[in-house]
Design a protein around this motif. Structure first.
Motif: not given
Length: 234
Positions: A139-152, A154-161, A172-176
């Motif tokens: 879970g920590t690694a997953f949220t780390g990929y979400l806060v990179q602030q790049n296109f990567d 954004q794509w991960i957040a869109g798919q995970a959403k 409750f857990f808004n990846v966007l």
């Protein structure tokens, strides 16, 4: 009163027969009983510790220290620093590769202990805390990929959403939501992971390192652990 004992030695005015009977003395005695110093900080290890499979637990902890140190610097500096500054990019790379090594070492450590049946000898809780550490790290690694602030990210957040919305936890857990994911990544999950890691290491020290299957660890004899009449340990 002269303040001296019959033998001529000066008596301390604050010493009394009730010394060590207060709540602090009781807490100290319980702590020493529950956490013996010789187990927390041993000066010898069993011979089977020379096997390479026992190294990956220490490597996992070492990688975690680098992850926390570099992650703390990145959190203080912010996304603009790690995307623009040369030093920021270097620290960001250290953080990424230390995470990669952390997960790699932990997976080998986890599988190695699984095939050794590391829950033997009253070590079930040690095994459980290690397994929960692994799940928390995902879970920590997953949220780390979400806060990179790049296109990567954004794509991960869109798919995970879509995946999270399909199971009903997207509200409750808004990846966007960058702010929410950042707090999960740098505060909540690292705090839980740190507590679990400390608990896991403490249990390892108290229960001892699990021996290989088929190896019998001799118990310490009372003669070896008790002092001799002359005062020296045997």
């Amino acid at each position: 009163m002269s303040g001296r004992s019959e033998g001529g030695a000066r008596a301390e005015p604050y010493e009394s027969e009730s010394a060590g009977r207060g709540w602090t003395g009781a807490v100290r005695r319980r702590a020493v009983t529950a956490l013996p110093p010789d187990k927390l900080l041993p000066d010898t290890q069993p011979a089977y510790m020379a096997s390479w499979i026992y190294v990956f637990g220490v490597l996992t902890v070492a990688s975690l220290i680098v992850v926390l140190a570099t992650g703390g610097v990145l959190a203080l500096k912010g996304p603009a620093w790690w995307h623009v500054s040369g030093t920021g990019k270097y620290v960001n790379s250290l953080h990424l590769w230390s995470v990669e090594l952390f997960m790699f070492f932990m997976v080998i450590h986890l599988w190695g202990k699984f095939f050794m049946a590391a829950w033997r000898g009253r070590r079930a809780l040690t095994w459980v805390t290690g397994a929960v550490c692994f799940l928390t790290s995902i879970g920590t690694a997953f949220t780390g990929y979400l806060v990179q602030q790049n296109f990567d990210s954004q794509w991960i957040a869109g798919q995970a959403k879509d995946g999270l919305n399909s199971v009903g936890i997207g509200a409750f857990f808004n990846v966007l939501d960058f702010g929410q994911m950042l707090m999960w990544h740098i505060v909540l999950l690292p705090f839980v992971l740190g507590l679990l890691t400390a608990w896991h290491i403490l249990l390892v020290r108290l229960r001892g390192i699990v021996p290989p299957i088929g190896v019998t660890v001799p118990a310490k004899s009372s003669a070896a652990s008790s002092p001799s009449p002359g005062g020296a340990a045997q």
